[in-house]
Write a protein that holds these residues in place. Sequence first.
Motif, PDB file in Angstrom:
ATOM      1  N   LYS A   1       5.264  29.591  66.341  1.00  0.00           N
ATOM      2  CA  LYS A   1       4.839  30.965  66.591  1.00  0.00           C
ATOM      3  C   LYS A   1       3.320  30.987  66.566  1.00  0.00           C
ATOM      4  O   LYS A   1       2.689  30.417  65.675  1.00  0.00           O
ATOM      5  CB  LYS A   1       5.395  31.912  65.522  1.00  0.00           C
ATOM      6  CG  LYS A   1       5.161  33.381  65.877  1.00  0.00           C
ATOM      7  CD  LYS A   1       5.451  34.341  64.747  1.00  0.00           C
ATOM      8  CE  LYS A   1       6.870  34.359  64.312  1.00  0.00           C
ATOM      9  NZ  LYS A   1       7.163  35.490  63.394  1.00  0.00           N
TER      10      LYS A   1
ATOM     11  N   GLU B   1      -0.185  33.467  66.960  1.00  0.00           N
ATOM     12  CA  GLU B   1      -0.762  34.813  66.994  1.00  0.00           C
ATOM     13  C   GLU B   1      -2.024  34.760  67.831  1.00  0.00           C
ATOM     14  O   GLU B   1      -2.876  33.891  67.640  1.00  0.00           O
ATOM     15  CB  GLU B   1      -1.100  35.302  65.584  1.00  0.00           C
ATOM     16  CG  GLU B   1       0.098  35.703  64.782  1.00  0.00           C
ATOM     17  CD  GLU B   1      -0.290  36.380  63.476  1.00  0.00           C
ATOM     18  OE1 GLU B   1      -1.480  36.352  63.094  1.00  0.00           O
ATOM     19  OE2 GLU B   1       0.612  36.926  62.827  1.00  0.00           O
ATOM     20  N   LYS B   2      -2.135  35.690  68.772  1.00  0.00           N
ATOM     21  CA  LYS B   2      -3.306  35.751  69.636  1.00  0.00           C
ATOM     22  C   LYS B   2      -3.905  37.141  69.555  1.00  0.00           C
ATOM     23  O   LYS B   2      -3.188  38.132  69.504  1.00  0.00           O
ATOM     24  CB  LYS B   2      -2.926  35.448  71.084  1.00  0.00           C
ATOM     25  CG  LYS B   2      -2.450  34.036  71.312  1.00  0.00           C
ATOM     26  CD  LYS B   2      -2.078  33.807  72.749  1.00  0.00           C
ATOM     27  CE  LYS B   2      -1.579  32.385  72.921  1.00  0.00           C
ATOM     28  NZ  LYS B   2      -1.045  32.150  74.248  1.00  0.00           N
ATOM     29  N   GLN B   3      -5.212  37.174  69.568  1.00  0.00           N
ATOM     30  CA  GLN B   3      -5.932  38.443  69.580  1.00  0.00           C
ATOM     31  C   GLN B   3      -6.049  38.898  71.024  1.00  0.00           C
ATOM     32  O   GLN B   3      -6.594  38.205  71.867  1.00  0.00           O
ATOM     33  CB  GLN B   3      -7.327  38.251  68.975  1.00  0.00           C
ATOM     34  CG  GLN B   3      -8.120  39.503  68.823  1.00  0.00           C
ATOM     35  CD  GLN B   3      -7.819  40.203  67.503  1.00  0.00           C
ATOM     36  OE1 GLN B   3      -7.450  39.570  66.542  1.00  0.00           O
ATOM     37  NE2 GLN B   3      -7.982  41.503  67.489  1.00  0.00           N
ATOM     38  N   ILE B   4      -5.493  40.067  71.314  1.00  0.00           N
ATOM     39  CA  ILE B   4      -5.619  40.655  72.644  1.00  0.00           C
ATOM     40  C   ILE B   4      -6.312  41.997  72.448  1.00  0.00           C
ATOM     41  O   ILE B   4      -5.696  42.958  71.993  1.00  0.00           O
ATOM     42  CB  ILE B   4      -4.242  40.818  73.320  1.00  0.00           C
ATOM     43  CG1 ILE B   4      -3.568  39.448  73.461  1.00  0.00           C
ATOM     44  CG2 ILE B   4      -4.390  41.487  74.681  1.00  0.00           C
ATOM     45  CD1 ILE B   4      -2.176  39.476  74.021  1.00  0.00           C
TER      46      ILE B   4
ATOM     47  N   ARG C   1      -8.031  44.570  70.497  1.00  0.00           N
ATOM     48  CA  ARG C   1      -8.019  44.844  69.053  1.00  0.00           C
ATOM     49  C   ARG C   1      -6.691  44.494  68.425  1.00  0.00           C
ATOM     50  O   ARG C   1      -6.520  44.643  67.218  1.00  0.00           O
ATOM     51  CB  ARG C   1      -8.311  46.322  68.806  1.00  0.00           C
ATOM     52  CG  ARG C   1      -9.676  46.745  69.283  1.00  0.00           C
ATOM     53  CD  ARG C   1      -9.994  48.150  68.897  1.00  0.00           C
ATOM     54  NE  ARG C   1      -8.955  49.089  69.341  1.00  0.00           N
ATOM     55  CZ  ARG C   1      -9.003  50.382  69.159  1.00  0.00           C
ATOM     56  NH1 ARG C   1     -10.025  50.925  68.540  1.00  0.00           N
ATOM     57  NH2 ARG C   1      -8.041  51.165  69.600  1.00  0.00           N
ATOM     58  N   TRP C   2      -5.725  44.075  69.230  1.00  0.00           N
ATOM     59  CA  TRP C   2      -4.364  43.879  68.743  1.00  0.00           C
ATOM     60  C   TRP C   2      -4.014  42.413  68.586  1.00  0.00           C
ATOM     61  O   TRP C   2      -4.461  41.568  69.338  1.00  0.00           O
ATOM     62  CB  TRP C   2      -3.371  44.530  69.709  1.00  0.00           C
ATOM     63  CG  TRP C   2      -3.752  45.917  70.062  1.00  0.00           C
ATOM     64  CD1 TRP C   2      -4.297  46.345  71.238  1.00  0.00           C
ATOM     65  CD2 TRP C   2      -3.658  47.077  69.230  1.00  0.00           C
ATOM     66  NE1 TRP C   2      -4.551  47.680  71.203  1.00  0.00           N
ATOM     67  CE2 TRP C   2      -4.158  48.171  69.974  1.00  0.00           C
ATOM     68  CE3 TRP C   2      -3.206  47.307  67.945  1.00  0.00           C
ATOM     69  CZ2 TRP C   2      -4.211  49.455  69.472  1.00  0.00           C
ATOM     70  CZ3 TRP C   2      -3.263  48.594  67.449  1.00  0.00           C
ATOM     71  CH2 TRP C   2      -3.752  49.648  68.204  1.00  0.00           C
ATOM     72  N   LEU C   3      -3.184  42.145  67.578  1.00  0.00           N
ATOM     73  CA  LEU C   3      -2.627  40.814  67.400  1.00  0.00           C
ATOM     74  C   LEU C   3      -1.284  40.764  68.115  1.00  0.00           C
ATOM     75  O   LEU C   3      -0.461  41.662  67.961  1.00  0.00           O
ATOM     76  CB  LEU C   3      -2.398  40.503  65.917  1.00  0.00           C
ATOM     77  CG  LEU C   3      -3.566  39.912  65.147  1.00  0.00           C
ATOM     78  CD1 LEU C   3      -3.148  39.608  63.710  1.00  0.00           C
ATOM     79  CD2 LEU C   3      -4.078  38.648  65.809  1.00  0.00           C
ATOM     80  N   SER C   4      -1.078  39.728  68.880  1.00  0.00           N
ATOM     81  CA  SER C   4       0.180  39.552  69.597  1.00  0.00           C
ATOM     82  C   SER C   4       0.803  38.228  69.169  1.00  0.00           C
ATOM     83  O   SER C   4       0.117  37.211  69.082  1.00  0.00           O
ATOM     84  CB  SER C   4      -0.082  39.546  71.103  1.00  0.00           C
ATOM     85  OG  SER C   4       1.085  39.235  71.796  1.00  0.00           O
ATOM     86  N   GLU C   5       2.090  38.246  68.886  1.00  0.00           N
ATOM     87  CA  GLU C   5       2.793  37.020  68.521  1.00  0.00           C
ATOM     88  C   GLU C   5       3.579  36.524  69.717  1.00  0.00           C
ATOM     89  O   GLU C   5       4.182  37.307  70.452  1.00  0.00           O
ATOM     90  CB  GLU C   5       3.764  37.275  67.361  1.00  0.00           C
ATOM     91  CG  GLU C   5       3.091  37.569  66.054  1.00  0.00           C
ATOM     92  CD  GLU C   5       4.085  37.772  64.920  1.00  0.00           C
ATOM     93  OE1 GLU C   5       5.279  38.016  65.200  1.00  0.00           O
ATOM     94  OE2 GLU C   5       3.667  37.696  63.763  1.00  0.00           O
ATOM     95  N   SER C   6       3.552  35.201  69.907  1.00  0.00           N
ATOM     96  CA  SER C   6       4.356  34.596  70.959  1.00  0.00           C
ATOM     97  C   SER C   6       4.820  33.223  70.482  1.00  0.00           C
ATOM     98  O   SER C   6       4.347  32.706  69.472  1.00  0.00           O
ATOM     99  CB  SER C   6       3.548  34.474  72.254  1.00  0.00           C
ATOM    100  OG  SER C   6       2.438  33.619  72.066  1.00  0.00           O
ATOM    101  N   TRP C   7       5.753  32.661  71.218  1.00  0.00           N
ATOM    102  CA  TRP C   7       6.287  31.341  70.887  1.00  0.00           C
ATOM    103  C   TRP C   7       5.819  30.330  71.913  1.00  0.00           C
ATOM    104  O   TRP C   7       5.715  30.628  73.100  1.00  0.00           O
ATOM    105  CB  TRP C   7       7.812  31.396  70.830  1.00  0.00           C
ATOM    106  CG  TRP C   7       8.305  32.143  69.648  1.00  0.00           C
ATOM    107  CD1 TRP C   7       8.552  33.486  69.558  1.00  0.00           C
ATOM    108  CD2 TRP C   7       8.564  31.612  68.356  1.00  0.00           C
ATOM    109  NE1 TRP C   7       8.952  33.814  68.288  1.00  0.00           N
ATOM    110  CE2 TRP C   7       8.983  32.672  67.523  1.00  0.00           C
ATOM    111  CE3 TRP C   7       8.496  30.342  67.808  1.00  0.00           C
ATOM    112  CZ2 TRP C   7       9.317  32.497  66.188  1.00  0.00           C
ATOM    113  CZ3 TRP C   7       8.843  30.168  66.476  1.00  0.00           C
ATOM    114  CH2 TRP C   7       9.247  31.235  65.679  1.00  0.00           C
TER     115      TRP C   7
END
Length: 151
Positions: free
Chosen positions: A16, A18-21, A23-29
């Motif tokens: 997993k 976490e990327k900063q997009i 101001r938001w943190l987005s989780e991806s696999w």
Amino acid sequence: MQHTQSVWPMYVSLKKVEKQIGRWLSESWELDQVVPGTHEAPAGATLVLLELFLDERASYRLNLDMDNPMLYVVCDELEDGTWVPAAISADQNVAAGCLEGDTPVLNLPMPEAIACWIEAFISEHGEVEISAHRRKHVNRRKEVAEEQRRH
């Protein structure tokens, strides 16, 4: 676990990220490791089968004829959002069908050894006629790529 003429077991592990997009943190696999089943299993890896089917030979040929052949890891998504590798395919149609049904799919460049194995499978069982409109698409991509290399 050794591979056969139509099945190649692989250990697949995901991570997993976490990327900063903005101001938001987005989780991806993402794929962490993909290792042949003959090797020791990496920590947290799942044994998944890359299985070849006779009726998918035309799709395998299209994939092998692309500049960058790919493998597609189909995942199950658990209730908590965790992705678990469920299958591997060399058929783009399988991947597209899964994505249309909201089933997660990750892709990776096809290793040369697997490309040779798939080529041997196709040679053993015979080529399948690929419909003209699909073949034009592949040929056109190659022409565009060659033209870009020349410039």
